[in-house]
Design an enzyme around this catalytic site. Structure first.
Site, PDB file in Angstrom:
ATOM      1  N   ASN A   1      16.017 -11.289   5.608  1.00 16.54           N
ATOM      2  CA  ASN A   1      15.478 -12.229   4.626  1.00 16.54           C
ATOM      3  C   ASN A   1      14.453 -11.453   3.760  1.00 16.54           C
ATOM      4  O   ASN A   1      13.286 -11.827   3.650  1.00 16.54           O
ATOM      5  CB  ASN A   1      14.832 -13.446   5.303  1.00 16.54           C
ATOM      6  CG  ASN A   1      14.540 -14.547   4.288  1.00 16.54           C
ATOM      7  OD1 ASN A   1      13.435 -15.027   4.179  1.00 16.54           O
ATOM      8  ND2 ASN A   1      15.540 -14.919   3.508  1.00 16.54           N
TER       9      ASN A   1
ATOM     10  N   HIS B   1       9.152  -5.996   2.300  1.00 13.11           N
ATOM     11  CA  HIS B   1      10.108  -5.134   3.005  1.00 13.11           C
ATOM     12  C   HIS B   1      10.555  -3.977   2.086  1.00 13.11           C
ATOM     13  O   HIS B   1      10.684  -2.835   2.530  1.00 13.11           O
ATOM     14  CB  HIS B   1      11.371  -5.922   3.390  1.00 13.11           C
ATOM     15  CG  HIS B   1      11.138  -7.064   4.330  1.00 13.11           C
ATOM     16  ND1 HIS B   1      11.281  -8.379   3.960  1.00 13.11           N
ATOM     17  CD2 HIS B   1      10.799  -7.090   5.651  1.00 13.11           C
ATOM     18  CE1 HIS B   1      11.044  -9.161   4.996  1.00 13.11           C
ATOM     19  NE2 HIS B   1      10.749  -8.417   6.036  1.00 13.11           N
TER      20      HIS B   1
ATOM     21  N   LYS C   1       0.720  -5.666   6.966  1.00 15.27           N
ATOM     22  CA  LYS C   1       0.614  -7.127   7.059  1.00 15.27           C
ATOM     23  C   LYS C   1       0.624  -7.558   8.519  1.00 15.27           C
ATOM     24  O   LYS C   1      -0.099  -8.467   8.910  1.00 15.27           O
ATOM     25  CB  LYS C   1       1.770  -7.776   6.297  1.00 15.27           C
ATOM     26  CG  LYS C   1       1.587  -9.250   6.141  1.00 15.27           C
ATOM     27  CD  LYS C   1       2.901  -9.943   6.267  1.00 15.27           C
ATOM     28  CE  LYS C   1       2.690 -11.302   6.812  1.00 15.27           C
ATOM     29  NZ  LYS C   1       3.764 -11.666   7.721  1.00 15.27           N
TER      30      LYS C   1
HETATM   31  P1  AMP Z   1       9.787  -8.614   9.528  1.00 16.23           P
HETATM   32  O1  AMP Z   1      11.117  -8.701   8.871  1.00 16.23           O
HETATM   33  O2  AMP Z   1       8.877  -9.768   9.229  1.00 16.23           O
HETATM   34  O3  AMP Z   1       9.868  -8.258  10.985  1.00 16.23           O
HETATM   35  O4  AMP Z   1       9.052  -7.377   8.851  1.00 16.23           O
HETATM   36  C1  AMP Z   1       9.649  -6.108   8.829  1.00 16.23           C
HETATM   37  C2  AMP Z   1       8.641  -5.087   8.352  1.00 16.23           C
HETATM   38  O5  AMP Z   1       8.195  -5.454   7.032  1.00 16.23           O
HETATM   39  C3  AMP Z   1       7.376  -5.032   9.231  1.00 16.23           C
HETATM   40  O6  AMP Z   1       6.963  -3.674   9.344  1.00 16.23           O
HETATM   41  C4  AMP Z   1       6.395  -5.849   8.443  1.00 16.23           C
HETATM   42  O7  AMP Z   1       5.044  -5.494   8.701  1.00 16.23           O
HETATM   43  C5  AMP Z   1       6.784  -5.487   7.015  1.00 16.23           C
HETATM   44  N1  AMP Z   1       6.305  -6.526   6.086  1.00 16.23           N
HETATM   45  C6  AMP Z   1       6.542  -7.854   6.141  1.00 16.23           C
HETATM   46  N2  AMP Z   1       5.893  -8.488   5.135  1.00 16.23           N
HETATM   47  C7  AMP Z   1       5.232  -7.523   4.428  1.00 16.23           C
HETATM   48  C8  AMP Z   1       4.375  -7.531   3.286  1.00 16.23           C
HETATM   49  N3  AMP Z   1       4.058  -8.648   2.650  1.00 16.23           N
HETATM   50  N4  AMP Z   1       3.880  -6.361   2.846  1.00 16.23           N
HETATM   51  C9  AMP Z   1       4.189  -5.180   3.486  1.00 16.23           C
HETATM   52  N5  AMP Z   1       4.993  -5.119   4.565  1.00 16.23           N
HETATM   53  C10 AMP Z   1       5.505  -6.262   5.042  1.00 16.23           C
END
Ligand code: AMP
Length: 292
Positions: free
Chosen positions: A32, A37, A151
């Site tokens: 998503n 990301h 984050k």
């Molecule tokens: P997730 O899909 O939520 O597990 O996130 C995957 C990666 O994207 C993780 O390393 C998160 O810390 C990073 N991430 C999610 N949201 C953000 C954001 N707003 N800014 C920077 N990195 C992000």
């Protein structure tokens, strides 16, 4: 961009890159995808020859009653975004591919200390699930570099300790939080917010910023945190936690630390939001702290 769902072709493809001496970067995600990301993918692109993104909604890191079933799964559009950002390979395994023996008896990785408290306090077992899937992905991909977002600051600290403790030869790169124009940290969970809550949500970042500024101008940490909690509650948030931690998330000690991290988690209805900011505190008189 190649998309793979199984382990054998993933290993084969990556082995060929490794034999050719190419540097591999890994970007683990739950999909998503949004600009947060994609900032990780861009960073990885600048640091390696081969960028591998993974997309896996990891059941081990969701507690009972959390949003595993509801979590948005958008493989097609994620694939388009990754391809447009020059990602080389997407690995999107099924649950039965990563955990063929089932979840109950799956070997798990626990990273002590840094997994406790904050999100680990309210989401029991969450960081065991994270450390387990990231260890698995590190073994399968064997990257030179892996990018994670600030984050999820506690997650980043957990991964750094995991890599140090288990001697993974992987450089961990933290990427600053990407925000919407109104300051809200981008998150797949923002999509759960209705229009009214979405309009309210940026007040979380505003209060954190206000608290950071109060700390920088010498407000006592306990007072600044308590004022911020009250302001958040008055705005309609339920505060899960709001804390200041020192380096590597160690307890903050005002006599020793001039730099820290302000971390918070709040609920808007049933949606849980997290955010964090760097904080600098003025040196307490007579503390002996010197800034080089
Ligand atoms: P997730 O899909 O939520 O597990 O996130 C995957 C990666 O994207 C993780 O390393 C998160 O810390 C990073 N991430 C999610 N949201 C953000 C954001 N707003 N800014 C920077 N990195 C992000």
């Amino acid at each position: 961009m190649q998309t793979l769902h199984d382990i054998a072709p993933l290993r084969e493809t990556l082995q060929a890159h490794r034999m050719a001496g190419r540097r591999i970067a890994l970007v683990p995600t739950m999909g998503n995808l949004h600009a947060g990301h994609l900032a990780l993918v861009e960073r990885a692109r600048g640091l390696a020859d081969v960028v591998v993104a993974t997309l896996f909604v990891n059941p081990l890191q969701f507690g009972a009653g959390e949003d595993f079933g509801q979590y948005p799964r958008t493989l097609e559009s994620d694939r388009d975004k990754l391809a447009a950002h020059d990602c080389d390979l997407l690995f999107a395994p099924g649950v039965e591919t990563l955990y063929p023996g089932g979840l109950e008896t799956q070997t798990q990785v626990h990273v002590p200390d840094v997994s406790e408290g904050l999100c680990g306090g309210s989401r029991l077992g969450h960081f065991d699930g994270v450390a387990t899937v990231v260890s698995l992905l590190f073994h399968l991909v064997q990257p030179d570099i892996a990018c994670f977002g600030e984050k999820d600051f506690q997650q980043l600290a957990v991964i750094r300790k995991l890599v140090a403790d288990l001697h993974f030869p992987i450089e961990i790169v933290g990427v600053p939080t990407v925000r919407a124009e109104d300051g809200l940290a981008l998150s797949s969970r923002n999509g759960y917010l209705g229009a009214d809550d979405r309009a309210l949500a940026p007040a979380f970042h505003r209060e954190l910023s206000r608290c950071r500024d109060a700390l920088a101008s010498g407000r006592a940490p306990d007072a600044a945190l308590s004022e911020a909690r009250q302001a958040l509650q008055a705005s309609g948030f339920r505060v899960d936690y709001l804390e200041i931690r020192g380096p590597a998330l160690a307890p903050f000690d005002i006599a020793r630390h001039a730099e820290g991290r302000l971390l918070g988690a709040v609920y808007l209805g049933s949606t849980r939001l997290i955010d964090n900011l760097a904080v600098s505190l003025p040196r307490p008189a007579g503390s002996g702290i010197r800034h080089g």
